[in-house]
Design a protein around this motif. Structure first.
Motif, PDB file in Angstrom:
ATOM      1  N   ARG A   1       6.032  -9.318  -4.090  1.00 37.52           N
ATOM      2  CA  ARG A   1       5.529  -8.396  -2.920  1.00 37.52           C
ATOM      3  C   ARG A   1       3.977  -8.903  -1.900  1.00 37.52           C
ATOM      4  O   ARG A   1       3.224  -8.701  -3.253  1.00 37.52           O
ATOM      5  CB  ARG A   1       5.367  -7.487  -4.058  1.00 37.52           C
TER       6      ARG A   1
ATOM      7  N   SER B   1       0.781  -6.799  -0.349  1.00 40.77           N
ATOM      8  CA  SER B   1       0.742  -5.717   0.181  1.00 40.77           C
ATOM      9  C   SER B   1      -1.059  -5.819   1.215  1.00 40.77           C
ATOM     10  O   SER B   1      -1.752  -6.392   0.431  1.00 40.77           O
ATOM     11  CB  SER B   1       0.407  -4.651  -1.098  1.00 40.77           C
TER      12      SER B   1
ATOM     13  N   TYR C   1      -2.474  -9.963   4.654  1.00 39.61           N
ATOM     14  CA  TYR C   1      -1.825  -9.119   3.341  1.00 39.61           C
ATOM     15  C   TYR C   1      -3.460  -9.895   2.740  1.00 39.61           C
ATOM     16  O   TYR C   1      -3.978 -10.296   2.603  1.00 39.61           O
ATOM     17  CB  TYR C   1      -0.915 -10.359   2.657  1.00 39.61           C
TER      18      TYR C   1
END
Ligand SMILES: Cc1cc2nc3c(=O)[nH]c(=O)nc-3n(C[C@H](O)[C@H](O)[C@H](O)COP(=O)(O)OP(=O)(O)OC[C@H]3O[C@@H](n4cnc5c(N)ncnc54)[C@H](O)[C@@H]3O)c2cc1C
Length: 542
Positions: A535, A537, A463
């Motif tokens: 979260r 990403s 990530y």
């Protein structure tokens, strides 16, 4: 070998702000994990609190060996703390030793004050700008800027007009201040004021102490560490580390198992006497189990302290002023003292209670109160700090969509685990607001470890960014506020823990009363759920 930067267009993987005990450990952990790191510090040296607070009498209220780092037994073995509660200079030397021993100085930059830190949404990077306009880009931005690093001056008119010398205890100069033969004012009787007052009293020509509110001061009971104790400390390192790494408040003091009114009055007085003679924070941790929960129990202990003050301070009027009337023991951070009350028997020392005699202004010559002007050569401001959020709110931090951190926190800090806030990806603040309370390096260290492990998780899972989910932030913040509002341990909101010393600051709890156990539990939950509260990403999907 120097680590290779893992992302394009950044100067460094991890940019840390602050070279106090938290920032140094974060630098160590990030380097060990193989990240390229730089740590920027506004001061000209290592130490944070122990660099800036060089005032005479500055020292630990935590036992020295419980405050120092525990990650290396060799380090523990080779540093012989001189006293149970070390003075500032020794702690500053210790932190410099750690930096050199682990070769961290090459990644530290001093005299580097961060004035802005802006998140760039497309790249997922932070651009950090220094006061000299240097810019640095990093993937992760970690503010280890401390909760007590922004000195506070009360808003008294005329402070700039004073022609003598003035000093804030939290911005003390490196060169010694000469108090000999000087007329000195000390404004403030919190933890710093009560440390400096007895130490300079003999040197001054006269000293006037300006007290906004009295504190429940009890003896620190410091003494040198004997050779036998040094040997014992080394022999019991593993056991002590285990205790400190798991105890609720990061201290080694043992909790007591009796409640106040389980004992007869005689037994109680004997126990209070034992507490009075016990070291530092054992008076909170090792006290009767209901001391912080039952107002009647607390009142008994307060009366015991009040009686001690009346017994030590010869002038009954001064003694009466020194006895707090607006809060119970433990509501504010209780200061620990050496010879503080005795100082008021020195004919050179006088006390002005600002509740009775308000301060009107600072003049060119001194301080004017409702009783008139007193001239001084030196004013010492021992008036504390903008606690908890002060440093973070002043750093120009801008997250997603230019969101200003100080706006996001306008009604008080919102955090998850006291390390991240929603809308600010890849930004962490170990040792900031919503940390547990107690022996600071222990719970800040827990947060540093969590942040380091999180950075590795992000990197090792491919990530680029990590940001706490607003729902998780909400859950943690609500928990902090609810526990603060409902805990019987909190008798009021008069403490700087609620921002009460700063006019206009929202009265929100800036620590975390649920403490380390809650932190441990939530960290375990994060791990077990594969970072479900965050979260994650990738800028380029794999
Ligand atoms: C006098 C005093 C005594 C204390 N005694 C104890 C004790 O006995 N036990 C205990 O547990 N705690 C004690 N504390 C609390 C103490 O602050 C912590 O123990 C600990 O030192 C905090 O470390 P830190 O690294 O998190 O923050 P700090 O030591 O405050 O370091 C933060 C650093 O960040 C830097 N910084 C901030 N903003 C910027 C910026 N914009 N740009 C660049 N640099 C910046 C500051 O210059 C500072 O050096 C005491 C505090 C004081 C003031």
């Amino acid at each position: 070998m120097r680590p290779v930067i893992t992302q394009p267009d950044v100067d460094v993987d991890v940019l840390i702000v602050g070279a106090g005990i938290t920032g140094i450990y974060q630098l160590y952990r990030a380097r060990e994990a193989g990240f390229s790191v730089v740590a920027l510090e506004a001061g000209d040296g290592v130490g944070g609190t122990w660099y800036w607070n060089r005032y005479p009498g500055a020292r630990f209220d935590s036992e020295s060996y419980t405050y120092g780092y525990l990650f290396s037994e060799e380090l523990f073995d080779e540093w012989e703390w001189q006293e149970h509660f070390a003075e500032q200079a020794e702690t500053e030397r210790y932190l410099n030793h750690v930096v050199d021993r682990f070769d961290l100085r090459q990644d530290l930059r001093f005299g580097a004050r961060i004035t802005s830190a802006v998140y760039d949404e497309p790249s997922g990077h932070w651009t950090v700008t220094l006061a000299d306009e240097t810019e640095l880009r990093s993937q992760f931005f970690i503010a280890a800027t401390g909760v007590l690093s922004v000195p506070y001056f009360p808003d008294v008119p005329g402070r700039e007009d004073f022609r003598g010398e003035s000093y804030h205890t939290g911005l003390w100069p490196a060169a010694p201040v000469d108090f000999v033969g000087k007329r000195v004012a000390v404004v403030g009787t919190g933890s710093s004021g009560v440390q400096i007052i007895p130490v300079i009293a003999d040197e001054v020509e006269s000293m006037t102490v300006y007290q906004r509110s009295a504190n429940w001061c009890t003896p620190l009971n410091n003494r040198p560490i004997t050779p036998d104790e040094q040997a014992q400390l080394r022999a019991s390192f593993a056991a002590m580390r285990a205790t400190l790494n798991t105890s609720d408040h990061g201290f080694h003091h043992v909790a007591y198992d009796r409640a106040t009114f389980d004992d007869s009055n005689e037994e109680r007085q004997a126990f209070f006497e034992k507490m009075w003679n016990s070291p530092g924070f054992s008076k909170l941790i090792g006290h009767y189990t209901d001391m912080m929960f039952d107002p009647d129990a607390n009142a008994e202990w307060c009366e015991f302290i009040a009686e001690k003050i009346r017994g030590i301070v010869e002038d009954p009027e001064t003694a009466a002023k020194l006895i707090p009337k607006d809060h119970r023991f433990g509501e504010k951070r209780p200061p620990f003292v050496t010879g503080y009350y005795e100082t008021f028997n020195n004919p050179k020392v006088s006390l002005i209670d600002l509740a009775q005699t308000p301060m009107l202004r600072i003049t060119e010559r001194g301080i004017e109160t409702a009783e008139g002007e007193r001239p001084f050569d030196i004013i010492v401001w021992a008036t504390g700090f903008d606690f908890g959020t002060g440093a973070l709110a002043r750093m120009g931090i801008r997250g997603r969509d230019g969101l200003a951190l100080e706006k996001h926190w306008a009604d008080g800090p919102k955090t998850f685990l006291g390390v991240q806030t929603a809308g600010f990806p890849n930004f962490f603040f170990p040792g900031g607001p919503h940390a547990a309370a107690g022996n600071n390096p222990r719970y800040n260290g827990d947060q540093v470890d969590f942040v380091a492990d999180t950075l590795m998780y992000v990197r090792d899972h491919g990530y680029d960014t990590i940001e706490v989910d607003p729902a998780a932030e909400d859950r943690w913040t609500t928990m902090v506020d609810t526990v603060a509002a409902t805990s019987p341990a909190v008798f009021g909101q008069s403490s700087y823990f609620f921002g009460a010393n700063i006019p206009g600051k929202p009265r929100k709890y800036l620590l975390n009363s649920a403490g380390r156990p809650k932190l441990f539990k939530e960290i375990a939950r994060v791990r077990d759920s594969d970072y479900a509260a965050f979260r994650l990403s990738r800028s380029t999907p794999s």
